[in-house]
Design a protein around this motif. Structure first.
Motif, PDB file in Angstrom:
ATOM      1  N   ASN A   2      15.273  16.381  10.514  1.00  0.00           N
ATOM      2  CA  ASN A   2      14.314  15.371  10.117  1.00  0.00           C
ATOM      3  C   ASN A   2      13.088  15.342  11.019  1.00  0.00           C
ATOM      4  O   ASN A   2      11.969  15.128  10.575  1.00  0.00           O
ATOM      5  CB  ASN A   2      15.008  14.016  10.118  1.00  0.00           C
ATOM      6  CG  ASN A   2      14.190  12.989   9.386  1.00  0.00           C
ATOM      7  OD1 ASN A   2      13.767  12.013   9.967  1.00  0.00           O
ATOM      8  ND2 ASN A   2      13.927  13.230   8.101  1.00  0.00           N
ATOM      9  N   ARG A   6       8.969  15.280  10.257  1.00  0.00           N
ATOM     10  CA  ARG A   6       8.060  14.284  10.841  1.00  0.00           C
ATOM     11  C   ARG A   6       6.922  14.965  11.583  1.00  0.00           C
ATOM     12  O   ARG A   6       5.760  14.568  11.475  1.00  0.00           O
ATOM     13  CB  ARG A   6       8.822  13.385  11.822  1.00  0.00           C
ATOM     14  CG  ARG A   6       9.796  12.433  11.190  1.00  0.00           C
ATOM     15  CD  ARG A   6      10.076  11.252  12.108  1.00  0.00           C
ATOM     16  NE  ARG A   6      10.524  11.633  13.434  1.00  0.00           N
ATOM     17  CZ  ARG A   6      11.806  11.778  13.782  1.00  0.00           C
ATOM     18  NH1 ARG A   6      12.774  11.587  12.891  1.00  0.00           N
ATOM     19  NH2 ARG A   6      12.133  12.105  15.006  1.00  0.00           N
ATOM     20  N   LEU A   9       4.483  16.305   9.073  1.00  0.00           N
ATOM     21  CA  LEU A   9       3.703  15.223   8.464  1.00  0.00           C
ATOM     22  C   LEU A   9       2.646  14.712   9.426  1.00  0.00           C
ATOM     23  O   LEU A   9       1.513  14.433   9.043  1.00  0.00           O
ATOM     24  CB  LEU A   9       4.636  14.080   8.048  1.00  0.00           C
ATOM     25  CG  LEU A   9       5.502  14.320   6.818  1.00  0.00           C
ATOM     26  CD1 LEU A   9       6.499  13.185   6.618  1.00  0.00           C
ATOM     27  CD2 LEU A   9       4.630  14.481   5.570  1.00  0.00           C
ATOM     28  N   ASN A  10       3.031  14.628  10.710  1.00  0.00           N
ATOM     29  CA  ASN A  10       2.092  14.103  11.699  1.00  0.00           C
ATOM     30  C   ASN A  10       0.930  15.048  11.922  1.00  0.00           C
ATOM     31  O   ASN A  10      -0.234  14.632  11.921  1.00  0.00           O
ATOM     32  CB  ASN A  10       2.838  13.858  13.020  1.00  0.00           C
ATOM     33  CG  ASN A  10       1.999  13.056  13.985  1.00  0.00           C
ATOM     34  OD1 ASN A  10       1.084  13.599  14.588  1.00  0.00           O
ATOM     35  ND2 ASN A  10       2.295  11.778  14.114  1.00  0.00           N
ATOM     36  N   LEU A 347      11.049   4.426  15.783  1.00  0.00           N
ATOM     37  CA  LEU A 347      12.073   5.473  15.722  1.00  0.00           C
ATOM     38  C   LEU A 347      13.312   5.039  16.493  1.00  0.00           C
ATOM     39  O   LEU A 347      14.444   5.177  16.017  1.00  0.00           O
ATOM     40  CB  LEU A 347      11.524   6.783  16.303  1.00  0.00           C
ATOM     41  CG  LEU A 347      10.578   7.574  15.397  1.00  0.00           C
ATOM     42  CD1 LEU A 347       9.898   8.683  16.183  1.00  0.00           C
ATOM     43  CD2 LEU A 347      11.343   8.151  14.216  1.00  0.00           C
ATOM     44  N   LEU A 350      15.291   2.455  14.769  1.00  0.00           N
ATOM     45  CA  LEU A 350      16.082   2.995  13.664  1.00  0.00           C
ATOM     46  C   LEU A 350      17.307   3.744  14.174  1.00  0.00           C
ATOM     47  O   LEU A 350      18.119   4.223  13.389  1.00  0.00           O
ATOM     48  CB  LEU A 350      15.228   3.943  12.824  1.00  0.00           C
ATOM     49  CG  LEU A 350      14.213   3.291  11.894  1.00  0.00           C
ATOM     50  CD1 LEU A 350      13.262   4.331  11.339  1.00  0.00           C
ATOM     51  CD2 LEU A 350      14.908   2.543  10.765  1.00  0.00           C
ATOM     52  N   GLU A 352      17.111   6.452  16.231  1.00  0.00           N
ATOM     53  CA  GLU A 352      16.884   7.881  16.439  1.00  0.00           C
ATOM     54  C   GLU A 352      17.200   8.247  17.885  1.00  0.00           C
ATOM     55  O   GLU A 352      16.894   7.484  18.808  1.00  0.00           O
ATOM     56  CB  GLU A 352      15.424   8.224  16.114  1.00  0.00           C
ATOM     57  CG  GLU A 352      15.062   9.696  16.252  1.00  0.00           C
ATOM     58  CD  GLU A 352      15.750  10.608  15.242  1.00  0.00           C
ATOM     59  OE1 GLU A 352      16.966  10.472  15.048  1.00  0.00           O
ATOM     60  OE2 GLU A 352      15.062  11.458  14.636  1.00  0.00           O
ATOM     61  N   ALA A 353      17.826   9.410  18.061  1.00  0.00           N
ATOM     62  CA  ALA A 353      18.144   9.881  19.412  1.00  0.00           C
ATOM     63  C   ALA A 353      16.852  10.234  20.133  1.00  0.00           C
ATOM     64  O   ALA A 353      15.930  10.779  19.530  1.00  0.00           O
ATOM     65  CB  ALA A 353      19.060  11.099  19.335  1.00  0.00           C
ATOM     66  N   GLN A 360      10.526  16.277  18.318  1.00  0.00           N
ATOM     67  CA  GLN A 360       9.426  16.128  17.358  1.00  0.00           C
ATOM     68  C   GLN A 360       8.085  16.435  18.024  1.00  0.00           C
ATOM     69  O   GLN A 360       7.272  17.197  17.490  1.00  0.00           O
ATOM     70  CB  GLN A 360       9.404  14.708  16.791  1.00  0.00           C
ATOM     71  CG  GLN A 360       8.242  14.489  15.819  1.00  0.00           C
ATOM     72  CD  GLN A 360       8.053  13.031  15.437  1.00  0.00           C
ATOM     73  OE1 GLN A 360       8.958  12.212  15.597  1.00  0.00           O
ATOM     74  NE2 GLN A 360       6.881  12.713  14.938  1.00  0.00           N
TER      75      GLN A 360
END
Ligand code: ATP
Ligand code: MG
Lengths: 482, 219
Positions: A2, A6, A9-10, A347, A350, A352-353, A360
């Motif tokens: 994922n 991201r 997209l960024n 993040l 949510l 996220e690790a 990312q």
């Protein structure tokens, strides 16, 4: 993955920022590549120099020992005038040395002079020749003839020919097959002045013994080096009057007792780095009180030193730019992370690790770096070319100055290629020429690009690692409670 | 069902905590409003319930397991959805990708299902013309609805919100609260909203006021 999506997209959504990052990274990588290119070119040039320049070990009479002997005898017997006697080199010794490993080729040199009979010698008529008494004055004093005979194993093994300062223009040069023949290679000017061509015969008169005449067959015509004419000094005759023959012919012109001897024997060493080991091994095979072995790897050393300078400089460029680039990119990433702390906070909220958030950022930078490597690859050659040319210019000038100074001070034992008249000054001229000829061949190879990619990766990785402290410490609560 | 036992928190001064000995129970399918003066510790309390920070005293329980046992990151990923006053969304994404990203991270049942995400957004009034637009070009109310849609699309049984209507006008506020009520009643989630607006609080199923270090249930 994922975080990969991201990252994409960024990078895509923030095109302006991405382009800016690409430009900064390209600039950094371009300098890294320039350094890499110069370094690999320097390595290549040094390797090439090993093959091209070639280093030699020369076997000749031990002048120092002979000089000492002369001094000793002069103190004991005051009546007779001391005489320095040089023992000619024995070819049997030379054969033994030529069989040592790393000896690529052997050139026996034996020089003498004869007088012209069937032709007229070229008289020096160039501008410099007009000063002073000219060559005529010298002739009377010594017993030398008007024609210089350079006996060699092969012309191709002499410095002048291997440097391409002298060139065969018609026919062929002297080779090992010309041993025990009367074949001769004459200079272009001499040939044209006397209307001689390949296949003709010339007659010379010996300067020793009964001054018998000898017939020589012209097998080739060469063009003399320009440096030897300008550096020969006032004492020598015009370089056009030098003939190349087999050393056996030169020996027989000198007289029968010179059979199986030589003025000097030059051994070309296949690997210049092995010069001193060849010299050491050779010393065990000869009587060092009569003979000496001298090395000449000055050309190689000059090239090596100037290339080492460039290589060292290139290494510094690579590392300095890499370190500076890492710091710059790290600072940019740190700023980017500060600006994006809300995103990181969401993040984290949510679940996220943290390592995936770091991943990312790393992926985003990697996308930028891949494009930057391509741009730098295209532009790096240009920068490398400019820098390389500048560096060669600078370092060869430095090296030449220092090497000619040391050459003068050390003084090289005589008995070089050029019979008696090849002093240190002459040798140096050759070196200077060689060093100046050394160009850096700048080319972007796949290896360079791979190296560049490696550096790009390392810079990206390090800068993200440095900056990721911010991500790892970031408290989602603090971000969201602001 | 979320439960706090002997919960207490302080920043610097242990002798003067923001709140202490809090024993509260939050049921599934119900909505709770937390009121209180500024600086009393409402946000701090919510950050504990949201798993953004560790309590200084006491424990928080989700069913039979404490948050300590579950692990805060794990808890945030699977058990709680958080809606903030602002900065809820990934600004470089469309509403659709915001939902898909959150669903992927939390491993929601419908992760990767574009149509499910779109339906969820549509149900909250984010039409087809908006789902693929960058969220920065959405109004505050629309952004807040995307954040609620995100909470709906994820499977977490608990939704916490800190001043979710703080930036919204009356109409948007009404709509957003309606949607929180839907979350609780139709999806059987436990919804906890911190607010300073009595109107908003009144529309929730239960109301608490944080004063004098205690949570007081309002009738
Ligand atoms: N990181 C911190 N360090 C020290 N004190 C803090 C910190 N965060 C908050 N506080 C203090 O703790 C108290 C409670 O803050 P909190 O944000 O929970 O209040 P709140 O009830 O949400 O207020 P508001 O209604 O204004 O949002 C405040 O007095 C605040 O100054
Ligand atoms: Mg607050």
């Amino acid at each position: 993955m994922n975080f990969f999506k991201r990252a994409w997209l960024n990078v895509w959504a923030k095109k302006g920022r991405s382009v800016l990052l690409i430009l900064v990274s390209s600039a950094i990588l371009m300098f890294v590549l320039a350094g890499l290119l110069i370094r690999s070119a320097a390595v290549k040039a040094t390797d090439q120099a090993k093959a091209d320049v070639g280093a030699t070990v020369t076997l000749s009479a031990n002048r120092q020992a002979a000089f000492k002997k002369m001094q000793n005898s002069s103190t004991t017997s005051k009546s007779s005038r001391p005489k320095m006697t040089l023992t000619p080199v024995k070819l049997s010794d030379a054969t033994k040395i030529s069989q040592l490993s790393n000896v690529k080729s052997t050139n026996v040199t034996s020089s003498t002079t004869v007088n012209a009979k069937s032709y007229d010698v070229v008289s020096t008529s160039s501008g410099m020749g007009s000063s002073g008494g000219g060559p005529g004055g010298m002739k009377g004093k010594t017993s030398s003839g008007d024609t210089q005979i350079d006996g060699v194993t092969a012309t191709s093994l002499t410095t002048d020919f291997s440097n391409s300062q002298s060139k065969i223009t018609k026919g062929r040069g002297i080779t090992a097959a010309d041993k025990n023949t009367n074949h001769v290679v004459i200079e272009k000017n001499l040939a044209s002045q006397n209307d001689l061509s390949v296949g003709d015969t010339v007659t010379v008169k010996k300067t020793t013994g009964k001054k018998a005449t000898v017939k020589l067959k012209v097998v080739g015509i060469y063009r003399a080096s320009s440096t030897s004419s300008s550096n020969a000094g006032p004492m020598s005759t015009d370089p056009s009057n030098t003939m190349y023959t087999s050393y056996t012919l030169a020996n027989s012109l000198k007289g029968s007792k010179y059979a199986g001897t030589a003025d000097s024997v030059t051994f070309t060493v296949s690997n210049p780095a092995k010069v001193s080991s060849v010299k050491a091994a050779g010393k065990k095979l000869i009587n060092t009180s009569s003979y000496s072995l001298s090395t000449d790897d000055a050309s190689y050393q000059t090239v090596k030193a100037s290339m080492a300078t460039i290589e060292g400089f290139a290494n510094k460029i690579v590392w300095l730019v890499a370190i500076a680039g890492t710091i710059i990119l790290a600072l940019i990433v740190i700023l980017m992370i500060r600006e994006r702390r809300f995103e990181i906070g969401v993040l984290l909220s949510l679940g996220e690790a943290r390592w995936k958030i770091v991943a990312q950022f790393f992926t985003e930078m990697l996308m930028v770096i891949v494009v930057a490597v391509a741009i730098a690859g295209a532009g790096g050659k240009f920068v490398g070319d400019q820098l390389g040319a500048q560096l060669v210019e600078q370092s060869t000038t430095n090296q030449t100055v220092s090497s000619s100074v040391s050459g003068q001070a050390g003084g090289q034992p005589g008995g070089g290629m050029k019979g008696g008249n090849g002093g240190p000054g002459m040798q140096q001229t050759t070196n200077t020429k060689k060093a100046a000829d050394t160009n850096l061949d700048i080319q972007v190879s796949a290896v360079n690009l791979a190296e560049l990619g490696g550096f790009g990766l390392a810079i990206t990785f390090l800068s993200i690692m440095i900056a990721s402290g911010g991500i790892l410490r970031l408290e989602p609560k603090k971000v969201l409670i602001s | 069902m979320l439960k706090t036992t002997g919960l207490g928190y302080w920043y610097q001064d242990e002798t003067n905590p923001l709140f202490q000995d809090i024993d509260l129970t939050f049921e599934d399918g119900q909505s709770y409003a937390i009121l209180g003066h500024s600086g009393t510790g409402k946000t701090t309390f919510l950050s504990l319930v949201a798993g953004l920070d560790k309590p200084k005293a006491g424990d928080i329980w989700l069913g039979e397991r404490s948050l300590k046992q579950i692990g805060l990151t794990n808890y945030r990923r699977h058990n709680v959805s958080i809606v903030f006053q602002a900065y809820n969304l990934f600004t470089y994404m469309s509403p659709l990708n915001n939902l898909l990203t959150a669903m992927a991270i939390t491993g929601a049942e419908h992760a990767g299902d574009k149509y499910f995400a779109k339906r969820t957004l549509n149900a909250l009034g984010i039409g087809e013309d908006l789902v693929e637009r960058n969220v920065q070009h959405l109004s505050g109310g629309q952004q807040q609805r995307v954040a609620i849609a995100r909470a709906m699309a994820c499977d977490a049984p608990l939704v916490v919100a800190d001043e979710p209507t703080g930036n919204l006008d009356e109409d948007n506020t009404k709509e957003v609260i309606d949607q929180f009520q839907q979350l609780a009643h139709q999806q059987n989630k436990c919804v906890i909203i911190v607010t300073h607006e009595p109107d908003v609080a009144a529309r929730c199923d239960h109301q608490y006021r944080l004063e004098n270090k205690q949570f007081v249930k309002l009738a």
